[in-house]
Write a protein that holds these residues in place. Structure first.
Motif, PDB file in Angstrom:
ATOM      1  N   THR A   1       0.807  -1.221   0.000  1.00 42.49           N
ATOM      2  CA  THR A   1       0.000   0.000   0.000  1.00 42.49           C
ATOM      3  C   THR A   1       0.840   1.271   0.000  1.00 42.49           C
ATOM      4  N   LEU A   2       2.156   1.156   0.185  1.00 46.16           N
ATOM      5  CA  LEU A   2       3.015   2.345   0.144  1.00 46.16           C
ATOM      6  C   LEU A   2       3.377   2.730  -1.285  1.00 46.16           C
ATOM      7  N   ALA A   3       3.364   1.775  -2.186  1.00 47.17           N
ATOM      8  CA  ALA A   3       3.605   2.023  -3.604  1.00 47.17           C
ATOM      9  C   ALA A   3       2.820   0.970  -4.378  1.00 47.17           C
ATOM     10  N   MET A   4       1.530   1.192  -4.517  1.00 46.05           N
ATOM     11  CA  MET A   4       0.673   0.197  -5.155  1.00 46.05           C
ATOM     12  C   MET A   4       1.094  -0.009  -6.612  1.00 46.05           C
TER      13      MET A   4
ATOM     14  N   PRO B   1       0.026   4.769  -6.407  1.00 40.53           N
ATOM     15  CA  PRO B   1      -0.502   5.554  -5.285  1.00 40.53           C
ATOM     16  C   PRO B   1      -0.162   4.923  -3.946  1.00 40.53           C
ATOM     17  N   VAL B   2      -0.322   5.726  -2.902  1.00 41.95           N
ATOM     18  CA  VAL B   2      -0.278   5.243  -1.524  1.00 41.95           C
ATOM     19  C   VAL B   2      -1.723   5.058  -1.074  1.00 41.95           C
TER      20      VAL B   2
ATOM     21  N   VAL C   1      -3.623   8.060  -2.750  1.00 46.24           N
ATOM     22  CA  VAL C   1      -2.892   9.327  -2.865  1.00 46.24           C
ATOM     23  C   VAL C   1      -1.850   9.194  -3.971  1.00 46.24           C
ATOM     24  N   PHE C   2      -1.946  10.059  -4.978  1.00 48.44           N
ATOM     25  CA  PHE C   2      -0.995  10.090  -6.084  1.00 48.44           C
ATOM     26  C   PHE C   2      -0.137  11.348  -5.967  1.00 48.44           C
ATOM     27  N   PHE C   3       1.179  11.189  -5.994  1.00 48.57           N
ATOM     28  CA  PHE C   3       2.079  12.340  -5.993  1.00 48.57           C
ATOM     29  C   PHE C   3       2.482  12.650  -7.431  1.00 48.57           C
ATOM     30  N   VAL C   4       2.240  13.893  -7.838  1.00 53.08           N
ATOM     31  CA  VAL C   4       2.432  14.301  -9.233  1.00 53.08           C
ATOM     32  C   VAL C   4       3.185  15.628  -9.271  1.00 53.08           C
ATOM     33  N   PRO C   5       3.818  15.952 -10.427  1.00 59.08           N
ATOM     34  CA  PRO C   5       4.549  17.223 -10.525  1.00 59.08           C
ATOM     35  C   PRO C   5       3.661  18.451 -10.384  1.00 59.08           C
ATOM     36  N   ASP C   6       2.422  18.373 -10.907  1.00 61.48           N
ATOM     37  CA  ASP C   6       1.503  19.518 -10.833  1.00 61.48           C
ATOM     38  C   ASP C   6       0.086  18.992 -10.684  1.00 61.48           C
ATOM     39  N   CYS C   7      -0.437  19.053  -9.472  1.00 60.45           N
ATOM     40  CA  CYS C   7      -1.772  18.499  -9.221  1.00 60.45           C
ATOM     41  C   CYS C   7      -2.859  19.248  -9.982  1.00 60.45           C
ATOM     42  N   ASP C   8      -2.616  20.525 -10.315  1.00 58.31           N
ATOM     43  CA  ASP C   8      -3.621  21.298 -11.038  1.00 58.31           C
ATOM     44  C   ASP C   8      -3.752  20.862 -12.491  1.00 58.31           C
ATOM     45  N   ALA C   9      -2.742  20.170 -13.017  1.00 58.72           N
ATOM     46  CA  ALA C   9      -2.758  19.744 -14.423  1.00 58.72           C
ATOM     47  C   ALA C   9      -3.481  18.422 -14.628  1.00 58.72           C
ATOM     48  N   VAL C  10      -3.829  17.733 -13.550  1.00 56.45           N
ATOM     49  CA  VAL C  10      -4.482  16.430 -13.648  1.00 56.45           C
ATOM     50  C   VAL C  10      -5.966  16.606 -13.965  1.00 56.45           C
ATOM     51  N   GLU C  11      -6.473  15.821 -14.925  1.00 59.91           N
ATOM     52  CA  GLU C  11      -7.904  15.855 -15.260  1.00 59.91           C
ATOM     53  C   GLU C  11      -8.672  15.045 -14.220  1.00 59.91           C
ATOM     54  N   LEU C  12      -8.753  15.585 -13.025  1.00 58.79           N
ATOM     55  CA  LEU C  12      -9.330  14.832 -11.916  1.00 58.79           C
ATOM     56  C   LEU C  12     -10.826  14.620 -12.082  1.00 58.79           C
ATOM     57  N   ASP C  13     -11.493  15.526 -12.775  1.00 59.24           N
ATOM     58  CA  ASP C  13     -12.928  15.349 -13.005  1.00 59.24           C
ATOM     59  C   ASP C  13     -13.200  14.161 -13.929  1.00 59.24           C
ATOM     60  N   ARG C  14     -12.214  13.762 -14.733  1.00 57.03           N
ATOM     61  CA  ARG C  14     -12.357  12.607 -15.607  1.00 57.03           C
ATOM     62  C   ARG C  14     -11.800  11.338 -14.973  1.00 57.03           C
TER      63      ARG C  14
ATOM     64  N   ALA D   1       2.817  11.264   2.425  1.00 64.80           N
ATOM     65  CA  ALA D   1       4.068  11.976   2.164  1.00 64.80           C
ATOM     66  C   ALA D   1       5.091  11.716   3.250  1.00 64.80           C
ATOM     67  N   MET D   2       4.643  11.692   4.497  1.00 58.68           N
ATOM     68  CA  MET D   2       5.551  11.417   5.611  1.00 58.68           C
ATOM     69  C   MET D   2       6.117  10.009   5.519  1.00 58.68           C
ATOM     70  N   ARG D   3       5.256   9.041   5.202  1.00 64.09           N
ATOM     71  CA  ARG D   3       5.722   7.652   5.100  1.00 64.09           C
ATOM     72  C   ARG D   3       6.742   7.484   3.984  1.00 64.09           C
ATOM     73  N   ARG D   4       6.616   8.243   2.927  1.00 66.32           N
ATOM     74  CA  ARG D   4       7.570   8.162   1.815  1.00 66.32           C
ATOM     75  C   ARG D   4       8.807   9.036   2.039  1.00 66.32           C
TER      76      ARG D   4
END
Length: 270
Positions: A129-132, A142-143, A153-166, A220-223
């Motif tokens: 679960t730390l790196a599925m 994700p975590v 939880v997905f860590f990405v370079p720019d969260c605003d650029a992700v098409e999260l609504d899709r 984030a802390m766990r990683r």
């Protein structure tokens, strides 16, 4: 039946709060919850919150998403209820016992200890679960964290650029998550700060998600990406999250009352 309500929000994540601690509430079936949550023909909210008497805490809190489904936890709603109560309290929820304390930073909630075992999330089958070892397009590894409710939880370079609504609804309803999942896309901006957007299970894109902020901070802390106390910036504002391994999560942030009113259940078919 004429029912009083309080409209509240935590960083724009908004709630209709029904206080049944001293007066009986109507039966809150999925149809009534959806009708009240409707922003065109109802009161409008992301979640409906019902407060009830409890024998194991100061009072109990039930949480219903706008789609009518009952869920286990909501950090922003817990802060709002703490503000409404006006004093330190222990609250019984389907996700466990929570404590709230008003302080100078707003309302601090002890969210309990996070869970990481695959069957506690829950996932459909065992995995790290730390790196599925899974992905959806550019969202990969994700975590998984349970904060009373399930999060990826997905860590990405720019969260605003992700098409999260899709992508959000695709991941939420993936068979890997038998109870569905809250989807968090996060960008670590410093050792003590994270930007976050959340697709909330049963509610969709939200201005803020308290359990999502907690899940993301813990991930984030766990990683090893951040220190043990961080500020999580959501579209609606900032939350402070602190966690030491093996301990409970403490989340601090604001809440506000918007207005009060009454509704008649007969107008909503109840």
């Amino acid at each position: 039946m004429r029912v009083p309500f309080v409209k509240m929000h935590g960083l724009g994540n908004d709630f209709v709060v029904l206080d049944g601690r001293e007066a009986a509430l109507p039966t809150l079936d999925a149809a009534l919850v959806r009708a009240l949550a409707d922003r065109h023909s109802g009161i409008g909210c992301d979640q409906l919150i019902a407060l009830d008497p409890s024998t194991r805490a100061d009072f109990a809190m039930r949480i219903f998403n706008a789609d009518g489904g009952e869920v286990e936890a909501c950090g922003n709603a817990t802060r709002a209820v703490g503000l409404l109560h006006g004093a330190a309290a222990t609250i019984a929820t389907a996700g466990g016992l929570l404590t709230v304390t008003p302080d100078e930073g707003g309302i601090t909630v002890d969210m309990g200890a996070p869970r990481f075992d695959w069957d506690a999330i829950p996932l459909q089958y065992p995995m790290d679960t730390l790196a599925m070892p899974v992905g959806w397009e550019d969202l990969e590894e994700p975590v998984a964290v349970n904060i009373g409710n399930p999060h990826a939880v997905f860590f990405v370079p720019d969260c605003d650029a992700v098409e999260l609504d899709r992508l959000g609804p695709l991941i939420e309803h993936d068979p890997l998550f038998p109870e569905r999942v809250n989807v968090n896309v996060a960008t670590v901006t410093d050792r003590d700060s994270i930007r976050l957007r959340v697709w909330e299970r049963g509610a969709g894109l939200t201005l803020a998600c308290g359990t999502g902020a907690c899940a993301t901070a813990v991930a984030a802390m766990r990683r090893g990406l951040t220190e043990r106390q961080v500020v999580v910036t959501l579209p609606g504002g900032d939350l402070s999250v602190a966690w030491q391994a093996g301990g409970t999560i403490r989340m601090t942030g604001p809440a506000a009352e918007s207005f009060r009113g009454h509704f008649d259940t007969a107008h909503f078919g109840a």
